[in-house]
Design a protein around this motif. Structure first.
Motif, PDB file in Angstrom:
ATOM      1  N   ILE A  17       0.816  -1.224   0.000  1.00 33.08           N
ATOM      2  CA  ILE A  17       0.000   0.000   0.000  1.00 33.08           C
ATOM      3  C   ILE A  17       0.850   1.275   0.000  1.00 33.08           C
ATOM      4  CG2 ILE A  17      -2.014  -1.065   1.125  1.00 33.08           C
ATOM      5  CD1 ILE A  17      -1.107   0.340   3.749  1.00 33.08           C
ATOM      6  N   GLN A  95      13.594  -0.235   5.241  1.00 30.58           N
ATOM      7  CA  GLN A  95      13.236   0.936   6.067  1.00 30.58           C
ATOM      8  C   GLN A  95      14.010   0.915   7.386  1.00 30.58           C
ATOM      9  OE1 GLN A  95      11.495  -1.722   5.543  1.00 30.58           O
ATOM     10  NE2 GLN A  95      10.036  -2.223   7.152  1.00 30.58           N
ATOM     11  N   ASP A 250       2.330  -0.304  18.059  1.00 30.30           N
ATOM     12  CA  ASP A 250       1.163  -0.964  17.448  1.00 30.30           C
ATOM     13  C   ASP A 250       0.005  -1.013  18.439  1.00 30.30           C
ATOM     14  OD1 ASP A 250       2.840  -1.413  15.269  1.00 30.30           O
ATOM     15  OD2 ASP A 250       1.993  -3.395  14.866  1.00 30.30           O
ATOM     16  N   MET A 259      -3.382   1.005  12.467  1.00 27.35           N
ATOM     17  CA  MET A 259      -2.123   1.446  11.869  1.00 27.35           C
ATOM     18  C   MET A 259      -2.307   2.598  10.892  1.00 27.35           C
ATOM     19  SD  MET A 259      -0.315  -0.452  13.587  1.00 27.35           S
ATOM     20  CE  MET A 259       1.247   0.177  12.986  1.00 27.35           C
ATOM     21  N   GLY A 260      -3.463   2.690  10.294  1.00 29.19           N
ATOM     22  CA  GLY A 260      -3.714   3.759   9.327  1.00 29.19           C
ATOM     23  C   GLY A 260      -3.827   5.131   9.961  1.00 29.19           C
ATOM     24  N   SER A 277       3.408   4.503  10.453  1.00 24.37           N
ATOM     25  CA  SER A 277       3.995   3.437  11.286  1.00 24.37           C
ATOM     26  C   SER A 277       3.710   2.047  10.726  1.00 24.37           C
ATOM     27  CB  SER A 277       3.405   3.481  12.699  1.00 24.37           C
ATOM     28  OG  SER A 277       3.752   4.678  13.333  1.00 24.37           O
ATOM     29  N   HIS A 278       2.756   1.962   9.809  1.00 23.79           N
ATOM     30  CA  HIS A 278       2.374   0.625   9.333  1.00 23.79           C
ATOM     31  C   HIS A 278       3.330   0.057   8.299  1.00 23.79           C
ATOM     32  CE1 HIS A 278       0.803   2.414   5.597  1.00 23.79           C
ATOM     33  NE2 HIS A 278       0.124   3.283   6.337  1.00 23.79           N
ATOM     34  N   GLY A 279       3.144  -1.232   8.018  1.00 24.67           N
ATOM     35  CA  GLY A 279       3.917  -1.908   6.991  1.00 24.67           C
ATOM     36  C   GLY A 279       3.192  -1.836   5.652  1.00 24.67           C
ATOM     37  N   SER A 280       3.566  -2.748   4.750  1.00 21.75           N
ATOM     38  CA  SER A 280       3.063  -2.666   3.376  1.00 21.75           C
ATOM     39  C   SER A 280       1.664  -3.261   3.220  1.00 21.75           C
ATOM     40  CB  SER A 280       4.045  -3.370   2.444  1.00 21.75           C
ATOM     41  OG  SER A 280       4.179  -4.715   2.854  1.00 21.75           O
ATOM     42  N   ALA A 281       1.114  -3.840   4.293  1.00 20.57           N
ATOM     43  CA  ALA A 281      -0.267  -4.357   4.334  1.00 20.57           C
ATOM     44  C   ALA A 281      -0.672  -5.072   3.045  1.00 20.57           C
ATOM     45  CB  ALA A 281      -1.244  -3.220   4.655  1.00 20.57           C
ATOM     46  N   ASP A 283      -2.346  -7.558   2.525  1.00 17.63           N
ATOM     47  CA  ASP A 283      -3.735  -8.061   2.528  1.00 17.63           C
ATOM     48  C   ASP A 283      -4.719  -7.065   1.914  1.00 17.63           C
ATOM     49  OD1 ASP A 283      -3.036  -6.492   4.793  1.00 17.63           O
ATOM     50  OD2 ASP A 283      -4.633  -7.328   6.029  1.00 17.63           O
ATOM     51  N   ILE A 284      -4.387  -5.779   1.920  1.00 12.72           N
ATOM     52  CA  ILE A 284      -5.329  -4.807   1.352  1.00 12.72           C
ATOM     53  C   ILE A 284      -4.724  -4.019   0.187  1.00 12.72           C
ATOM     54  CG2 ILE A 284      -6.710  -4.531   3.468  1.00 12.72           C
ATOM     55  CD1 ILE A 284      -5.127  -1.854   3.905  1.00 12.72           C
ATOM     56  N   ALA A 290      -6.673   1.312   1.728  1.00  7.73           N
ATOM     57  CA  ALA A 290      -5.733   1.765   2.771  1.00  7.73           C
ATOM     58  C   ALA A 290      -6.114   3.150   3.282  1.00  7.73           C
ATOM     59  CB  ALA A 290      -4.323   1.794   2.201  1.00  7.73           C
ATOM     60  N   ASN A 291      -5.916   3.344   4.547  1.00  3.40           N
ATOM     61  CA  ASN A 291      -6.164   4.649   5.170  1.00  3.40           C
ATOM     62  C   ASN A 291      -4.884   5.493   5.027  1.00  3.40           C
ATOM     63  OD1 ASN A 291      -6.598   6.792   6.849  1.00  3.40           O
ATOM     64  ND2 ASN A 291      -7.268   5.584   8.614  1.00  3.40           N
ATOM     65  N   ASP A 335     -10.988   0.607   7.584  1.00  6.35           N
ATOM     66  CA  ASP A 335     -10.354   0.194   8.843  1.00  6.35           C
ATOM     67  C   ASP A 335     -11.006   0.876  10.042  1.00  6.35           C
ATOM     68  OD1 ASP A 335      -9.298   2.492   7.544  1.00  6.35           O
ATOM     69  OD2 ASP A 335      -7.649   2.562   8.972  1.00  6.35           O
TER      70      ASP A 335
HETATM   71  P1  ATP Z   1       5.559  -4.378   9.443  1.00  8.69           P
HETATM   72  O1  ATP Z   1       6.105  -5.516  10.220  1.00  8.69           O
HETATM   73  O2  ATP Z   1       6.249  -4.135   8.134  1.00  8.69           O
HETATM   74  O3  ATP Z   1       5.367  -3.114  10.250  1.00  8.69           O
HETATM   75  P2  ATP Z   1       3.080  -5.654   9.820  1.00  8.69           P
HETATM   76  O4  ATP Z   1       3.290  -7.068   9.487  1.00  8.69           O
HETATM   77  O5  ATP Z   1       3.068  -5.229  11.251  1.00  8.69           O
HETATM   78  O6  ATP Z   1       4.103  -4.775   8.994  1.00  8.69           O
HETATM   79  P3  ATP Z   1       1.108  -4.047   8.540  1.00  8.69           P
HETATM   80  O7  ATP Z   1       1.477  -4.046   7.110  1.00  8.69           O
HETATM   81  O8  ATP Z   1       1.378  -2.808   9.312  1.00  8.69           O
HETATM   82  O9  ATP Z   1       1.717  -5.321   9.210  1.00  8.69           O
HETATM   83  O10 ATP Z   1      -0.425  -4.413   8.691  1.00  8.69           O
HETATM   84  C1  ATP Z   1      -1.015  -4.833   9.916  1.00  8.69           C
HETATM   85  C2  ATP Z   1      -2.518  -4.780   9.767  1.00  8.69           C
HETATM   86  O11 ATP Z   1      -2.945  -3.434   9.709  1.00  8.69           O
HETATM   87  C3  ATP Z   1      -3.011  -5.433   8.483  1.00  8.69           C
HETATM   88  O12 ATP Z   1      -4.241  -6.094   8.730  1.00  8.69           O
HETATM   89  C4  ATP Z   1      -3.205  -4.289   7.547  1.00  8.69           C
HETATM   90  O13 ATP Z   1      -4.196  -4.513   6.579  1.00  8.69           O
HETATM   91  C5  ATP Z   1      -3.621  -3.167   8.493  1.00  8.69           C
HETATM   92  N1  ATP Z   1      -3.159  -1.870   7.988  1.00  8.69           N
HETATM   93  C6  ATP Z   1      -1.881  -1.452   7.949  1.00  8.69           C
HETATM   94  N2  ATP Z   1      -1.813  -0.225   7.408  1.00  8.69           N
HETATM   95  C7  ATP Z   1      -3.074   0.133   7.109  1.00  8.69           C
HETATM   96  C8  ATP Z   1      -3.654   1.295   6.511  1.00  8.69           C
HETATM   97  N3  ATP Z   1      -2.919   2.347   6.133  1.00  8.69           N
HETATM   98  N4  ATP Z   1      -4.980   1.325   6.341  1.00  8.69           N
HETATM   99  C9  ATP Z   1      -5.737   0.300   6.722  1.00  8.69           C
HETATM  100  N5  ATP Z   1      -5.268  -0.825   7.284  1.00  8.69           N
HETATM  101  C10 ATP Z   1      -3.941  -0.908   7.475  1.00  8.69           C
END
Ligand code: ATP
Length: 358
Positions: A17, A95, A250, A259-260, A277-281, A283-284, A290-291, A335
């Motif tokens: 995302i 990162q 988190d 995370m959004g 702060s979030h990762g590449s998510a 799943d969405i 994405a937010n 989200d």
């Molecule tokens: P990382 O280890 O790289 O930080 P992670 O494995 O903790 O990543 P994320 O990619 O941050 O995981 O996603 C964690 C959850 O939060 C997932 O269900 C994802 O869909 C959701 N999420 C993360 N960012 C967003 C966003 N911007 N908007 C909506 N949902 C998000």
């Protein structure tokens, strides 16, 4: 007389995302630019991340890292994909590499509740959860993360590395953040069990003597997890080591919508990276779900950090407009229990900024 200032920003959309949220962050930055006097932003995009690895075999090419250093600030989306790993099975985390290589020791993660509908904690209204986590980002329990171990090893050890110099500079930043907020700093550690954490606390106690107007507390990481859920309103600034900060960030994001909603800044003495702060998510990714608010608020932090009168005014504009837009219950992405797409919420914020404030 032309005294226009141009800030150069390296933009790293990254993976998953990342490009979707960065598009909204950039459109908000451009909207703010239209409202500022004599400040311009020159953006240059770089390919870093799992996608770059697939193309060229290195997720963070050294030449790119050198170019990043030539910019005033770095704006990053998200990096890494679960299926794209080094041959030893470890996920790519450019990162984190950037943080270490640019010595970005001070991770700032502000947590703020923008609407009561965003929190699972029923008694809190907008603004009533408002604290900042300061996370050490170059040592701590991440310090031996790059050590290689034989595949048939029967024992693997990670080291919690805490240095005096690393802790002193972290605490100085944390106390300064507290001075600019409500003057209350809480150290989060595990000083009752781990010698490294007892040392961390000792250095904190010494630093506290230099900031007598800041009220300090010391709590263990397990208790911090409990109190953040039970009484988050009692926190102003929390400071902790790398891994504890990773986990608490988190948890804290979960208090205000996930995370959004969680922006971040990784600050060093010379360079700084701003990213959600979030990762590449994955799943969405690609679904427009994405937010982008965490990224937009990271742009706000970048403008604040650039420390020009006009960029600071731009940061204040973003903050006010985000607050106003999110105060409407219908302005929620999936989200947060709503139905707005990534670009829809991004457009609402960018348009309101571009129209000028009432
Ligand atoms: P990382 O280890 O790289 O930080 P992670 O494995 O903790 O990543 P994320 O990619 O941050 O995981 O996603 C964690 C959850 O939060 C997932 O269900 C994802 O869909 C959701 N999420 C993360 N960012 C967003 C966003 N911007 N908007 C909506 N949902 C998000």
């Amino acid at each position: 007389m032309d005294d226009q200032v141009t800030f150069t920003i390296a933009v790293l959309p990254g993976d998953g995302i990342g490009p979707e949220v960065i598009a909204e962050g950039v459109s908000v930055l451009r909207a703010v630019e239209s409202q500022l006097h004599q400040v311009r932003f020159q953006l240059q995009e770089f390919s870093v991340g799992a996608g770059e690895y697939l193309r060229n075999g290195d997720p963070l090419p050294p030449a790119t890292l050198e170019k990043l250093k030539q910019h005033h600030a770095i704006l990053l989306g998200a990096m890494g994909l679960p299926d794209i790993r080094w041959p030893d099975g470890v996920e790519m985390t450019p990162q984190i590499d950037i943080r270490e290589k640019l010595d970005l020791y001070c991770g700032l993660r502000p947590i703020r509740l923008y609407h009561e509908l965003h929190t699972p904690l029923k008694k809190y209204k907008a603004g009533e959860i408002d604290f900042l986590i300061v996370r050490e980002s170059t040592e701590g329990l991440f310090s031996t993360r790059l050590l290689k171990h034989p595949p048939d090893a029967n024992e693997v050890t990670d080291t919690m590395r805490i240095t005096r110099q690393g802790s002193e500079r972290l605490f100085r930043s944390a106390f300064e953040e507290a001075l600019a907020r409500r003057r209350h700093l809480t150290l989060v550690d595990k000083a009752n069990v781990l010698p490294s954490m007892a040392f961390f606390r000792k250095v904190f106690d010494e630093a506290a003597l230099q900031f007598p107007t800041v009220k300090t507390d010391r709590i263990y990481i397990d208790a911090a997890s409990l109190y953040l859920v039970q009484r988050p309103e009692t926190f102003d600034v929390l400071v902790t080591e790398n891994m504890f900060g990773d986990i608490l960030s988190d948890l804290a994001a979960g208090l205000v919508g996930g995370m959004g909603m969680a922006p971040s800044a990784d600050i060093g003495d010379q360079y700084a990276v701003f990213q959600p702060s979030h990762g590449s998510a994955p799943d969405i990714a690609g679904k427009g779900m994405a937010n982008p608010v965490a990224t937009i608020l990271s742009v706000q932090m970048m403008l604040e950090w650039l420390a020009h009168t006009e960029t600071r005014r731009g940061a204040a504009i973003i903050r006010r407009v985000v607050e106003r837009v999110l105060s409407e219950p219908k302005h929620r992405t999936r989200d947060l229990g709503g139905s707005l797409a990534t670009a829809e919420i991004g457009d609402l914020i960018a348009q309101e900024i571009a129209e000028g404030e009432p």
